[in-house]
Design a protein around this motif. Structure first.
Motif, PDB file in Angstrom:
ATOM      1  N   ILE A  84      14.766  45.410 190.353  1.00 34.52           N
ATOM      2  CA  ILE A  84      13.786  46.359 190.883  1.00 34.52           C
ATOM      3  C   ILE A  84      12.749  45.550 191.647  1.00 34.52           C
ATOM      4  CG2 ILE A  84      12.118  48.159 190.307  1.00 34.52           C
ATOM      5  CD1 ILE A  84      13.702  48.485 187.639  1.00 34.52           C
ATOM      6  N   PHE A  85      12.771  45.656 192.959  1.00 36.50           N
ATOM      7  CA  PHE A  85      11.869  44.861 193.801  1.00 36.50           C
ATOM      8  C   PHE A  85      10.532  45.568 194.025  1.00 36.50           C
ATOM      9  CE2 PHE A  85      16.143  43.446 194.761  1.00 36.50           C
ATOM     10  CZ  PHE A  85      16.012  42.066 194.749  1.00 36.50           C
ATOM     11  N   GLU A  86      10.562  46.898 194.024  1.00 32.36           N
ATOM     12  CA  GLU A  86       9.331  47.676 194.213  1.00 32.36           C
ATOM     13  C   GLU A  86       8.589  47.784 192.888  1.00 32.36           C
ATOM     14  OE1 GLU A  86       7.991  52.238 195.499  1.00 32.36           O
ATOM     15  OE2 GLU A  86      10.067  51.567 195.731  1.00 32.36           O
ATOM     16  N   LEU A  87       7.285  47.626 192.927  1.00 35.00           N
ATOM     17  CA  LEU A  87       6.479  47.672 191.713  1.00 35.00           C
ATOM     18  C   LEU A  87       6.260  49.131 191.282  1.00 35.00           C
ATOM     19  CD1 LEU A  87       5.192  45.233 190.222  1.00 35.00           C
ATOM     20  CD2 LEU A  87       3.022  45.929 191.219  1.00 35.00           C
ATOM     21  N   PRO A  88       6.558  49.473 190.016  1.00 35.94           N
ATOM     22  CA  PRO A  88       6.251  50.820 189.540  1.00 35.94           C
ATOM     23  C   PRO A  88       4.756  51.111 189.666  1.00 35.94           C
ATOM     24  CG  PRO A  88       7.686  49.695 187.995  1.00 35.94           C
ATOM     25  CD  PRO A  88       7.231  48.670 188.985  1.00 35.94           C
ATOM     26  N   LYS A  89       4.418  52.324 190.090  1.00 36.36           N
ATOM     27  CA  LYS A  89       3.024  52.715 190.220  1.00 36.36           C
ATOM     28  C   LYS A  89       2.540  53.320 188.904  1.00 36.36           C
ATOM     29  CE  LYS A  89       3.419  53.592 195.207  1.00 36.36           C
ATOM     30  NZ  LYS A  89       3.323  54.597 196.283  1.00 36.36           N
ATOM     31  N   VAL A  90       1.577  52.652 188.287  1.00 37.87           N
ATOM     32  CA  VAL A  90       1.098  53.108 186.977  1.00 37.87           C
ATOM     33  C   VAL A  90      -0.426  53.208 186.933  1.00 37.87           C
ATOM     34  CG1 VAL A  90       3.118  52.198 185.777  1.00 37.87           C
ATOM     35  CG2 VAL A  90       1.085  50.749 186.062  1.00 37.87           C
ATOM     36  N   GLY A  91      -1.073  53.211 188.091  1.00 40.59           N
ATOM     37  CA  GLY A  91      -2.533  53.321 188.115  1.00 40.59           C
ATOM     38  C   GLY A  91      -3.195  52.157 187.410  1.00 40.59           C
ATOM     39  N   ASN A  92      -4.168  52.458 186.548  1.00 42.35           N
ATOM     40  CA  ASN A  92      -4.900  51.412 185.831  1.00 42.35           C
ATOM     41  C   ASN A  92      -4.293  51.071 184.475  1.00 42.35           C
ATOM     42  OD1 ASN A  92      -6.896  51.102 187.853  1.00 42.35           O
ATOM     43  ND2 ASN A  92      -7.968  52.919 187.090  1.00 42.35           N
TER      44      ASN A  92
ATOM     45  N   PHE B 274       4.644  56.674 188.686  1.00 40.54           N
ATOM     46  CA  PHE B 274       4.311  57.274 187.399  1.00 40.54           C
ATOM     47  C   PHE B 274       2.801  57.374 187.211  1.00 40.54           C
ATOM     48  CE2 PHE B 274       8.350  55.071 187.117  1.00 40.54           C
ATOM     49  CZ  PHE B 274       9.188  56.077 186.676  1.00 40.54           C
ATOM     50  N   SER B 275       2.089  57.342 188.324  1.00 41.90           N
ATOM     51  CA  SER B 275       0.629  57.347 188.255  1.00 41.90           C
ATOM     52  C   SER B 275       0.070  58.644 187.686  1.00 41.90           C
ATOM     53  CB  SER B 275       0.037  57.078 189.643  1.00 41.90           C
ATOM     54  OG  SER B 275       0.571  57.970 190.607  1.00 41.90           O
ATOM     55  N   ASP B 276       0.863  59.722 187.725  1.00 42.85           N
ATOM     56  CA  ASP B 276       0.369  61.001 187.194  1.00 42.85           C
ATOM     57  C   ASP B 276       0.417  61.055 185.672  1.00 42.85           C
ATOM     58  OD1 ASP B 276       3.152  60.921 187.342  1.00 42.85           O
ATOM     59  OD2 ASP B 276       3.337  63.097 187.511  1.00 42.85           O
ATOM     60  N   ILE B 277       1.332  60.317 185.062  1.00 40.85           N
ATOM     61  CA  ILE B 277       1.468  60.365 183.600  1.00 40.85           C
ATOM     62  C   ILE B 277       1.023  59.072 182.913  1.00 40.85           C
ATOM     63  CG2 ILE B 277       3.338  62.053 183.681  1.00 40.85           C
ATOM     64  CD1 ILE B 277       5.299  59.748 183.131  1.00 40.85           C
ATOM     65  N   SER B 278       0.912  57.982 183.647  1.00 38.31           N
ATOM     66  CA  SER B 278       0.587  56.694 183.029  1.00 38.31           C
ATOM     67  C   SER B 278      -0.740  56.668 182.266  1.00 38.31           C
ATOM     68  CB  SER B 278       0.607  55.580 184.085  1.00 38.31           C
ATOM     69  OG  SER B 278      -0.307  55.845 185.129  1.00 38.31           O
ATOM     70  N   PRO B 279      -1.762  57.455 182.668  1.00 37.69           N
ATOM     71  CA  PRO B 279      -3.009  57.429 181.892  1.00 37.69           C
ATOM     72  C   PRO B 279      -2.848  57.884 180.443  1.00 37.69           C
ATOM     73  CG  PRO B 279      -3.413  58.358 184.065  1.00 37.69           C
ATOM     74  CD  PRO B 279      -1.928  58.256 183.912  1.00 37.69           C
ATOM     75  N   ASN B 280      -1.712  58.517 180.119  1.00 38.13           N
ATOM     76  CA  ASN B 280      -1.472  58.987 178.756  1.00 38.13           C
ATOM     77  C   ASN B 280      -1.007  57.876 177.823  1.00 38.13           C
ATOM     78  OD1 ASN B 280      -2.002  61.702 179.548  1.00 38.13           O
ATOM     79  ND2 ASN B 280       0.102  61.881 180.306  1.00 38.13           N
ATOM     80  N   TYR B 281      -0.783  56.673 178.379  1.00 35.59           N
ATOM     81  CA  TYR B 281      -0.171  55.604 177.594  1.00 35.59           C
ATOM     82  C   TYR B 281      -1.063  54.351 177.550  1.00 35.59           C
ATOM     83  CZ  TYR B 281       3.904  58.571 178.240  1.00 35.59           C
ATOM     84  OH  TYR B 281       4.765  59.642 178.251  1.00 35.59           O
ATOM     85  N   ASP B 282      -0.882  53.583 176.477  1.00 39.57           N
ATOM     86  CA  ASP B 282      -1.613  52.322 176.356  1.00 39.57           C
ATOM     87  C   ASP B 282      -1.043  51.265 177.285  1.00 39.57           C
ATOM     88  OD1 ASP B 282      -3.649  52.805 174.307  1.00 39.57           O
ATOM     89  OD2 ASP B 282      -1.957  53.178 172.983  1.00 39.57           O
TER      90      ASP B 282
END
Length: 360
Positions: A158-166, A135-143
């Protein structure tokens, strides 16, 4: 008397050694001739206890120095409300990744306090399994981005960590806390009710990165304000002292057992034993994809409600407690948290084999 194994999803088993120590110290804790429940929570001995408890917990998880550990009340449900009150910033919205009942419940509660966008992680199909977690493409839109790594009711992990950038990643780890090693630095915040792997119900642990503290909205009640709690050693009111004490004993016990590396291996061994049996049975069924099968909560069914009821009743007669599935899902559920010995899983499989032969 038949040995009893408790498969309750929570409040769940506590290690026998911990209960025995608590029993031994109940009337005379630290030579005070009183129980730990009767001493001042601000007294020297109790303050030493909570300091050591935090130190042991940090050691188990190798928690970085820039994270605070809070021991709070109100369970995970309390945090469902506290999180948006503390973490909502200028963007004014949060992303909730849903995979079952508890992540959906968290999203519903958060909507009372902020704008929530919801995204279902489960793919449509015969099996319960997660799809894309990037979700790294949309995560910057959220707090912040919130998810639940282990859904207690359905047995989806869920063993794999969701990708959310910074963007800060927030995880409800109530039913997977201390079950396996994780990299704390990948999360903005982790929270968990104690009643699965930490100790008794009544206390909730929050691990939060320091830069996320101090941003609570003005109307946030003090008891839910992370900055207030952090400055007060999690004691702006009288805390659940006995629950805190029992958690401290659990942390020491886990360290004595080899820490999370050893605990994770035991949990994998227990889960493999039970899932291997289910996979080789034509009588019982588990509908969770192998990549998402929970190490903590194993769900299964015969596909027949009447047989399921007979199974649960007869299992209880054989010393296998609390195998009834959650009312939302039905069927059976074996919660095999840290305190469940492998002998309990072996006893369950022995009973399952017997029941299968009698009812095929």
């Amino acid at each position: 008397m038949t040995q009893v194994f408790n498969f309750s999803a929570g409040p769940a088993m506590i290690p026998t050694a911990v209960l025995e120590q608590a029993q031994k110290e109940l009337l005379n804790w630290q030579g005070q001739h009183t129980s730990v429940m009767e001493v001042s929570h601000r007294g020297k001995l109790f303050m030493e206890l909570i300091a050591q408890a935090e130190q042991d917990f940090r050691k188990l998880y190798n928690i970085p120095k820039n994270y605070k550990v809070l021991f709070l009340q109100g369970g995970a449900r309390g945090q469902f409300a506290a999180i948006p009150m503390n973490l909502m910033g200028k963007k004014g919205k949060a992303l909730y990744l849903t995979s079952g009942h508890w992540s959906l419940t968290a999203a519903k509660e958060a909507r009372l306090f902020c704008h929530v966008d919801e995204m279902n992680l489960l793919e449509v199909g015969d099996e319960l399994k997660t799809g894309n977690l990037d979700f790294s493409d949309i995560s910057p839109n959220y707090d912040y981005v919130h998810y639940c790594p282990n859904e207690t009711i359905s047995g989806v992990e869920i063993f794999e960590l969701p990708k959310v950038g910074n963007t800060p990643l927030v995880a409800d780890m109530s039913s997977t806390i201390l079950s396996r090693k994780i990299d704390i630095s990948q999360f903005g915040m982790i929270y968990a009710g104690a009643q699965k792997n930490l100790g008794p119900a009544g206390i909730t642990i929050v691990i939060i990165r320091e830069d996320l503290i101090g941003n609570a909205r003005q109307e946030t009640p003090s008891i839910w304000n992370y900055a207030v709690q952090a400055k007060s050693d999690s004691m702006i009111n009288t805390p659940p002292t006995f629950a805190w004490y029992l958690c401290s004993l659990v942390f020491k016990y886990l360290l004595s057992q080899g820490g999370l590396k050893a605990i994770e291996q035991r949990n994998q061994d227990k889960a493999k034993l039970l899932y291997d049996y289910l996979d080789n049975s034509t009588f019982y069924h588990n509908n969770v994809a192998k990549k998402n099968r929970s190490l903590m909560n194993v769900t299964f069914t015969t596909g027949n409600d009447e047989l399921n009821s007979q199974f649960i009743a007869q299992a209880l007669e054989n010393g296998l407690q609390a195998l009834k599935g959650h009312k939302v899902l039905g069927g059976m559920r074996a919660s095999i948290y840290n305190a469940m010995p492998i002998e309990g899983v072996q006893a369950l499989i022995t009973f399952m084999e017997k029941f299968e032969k009698q009812n095929q």
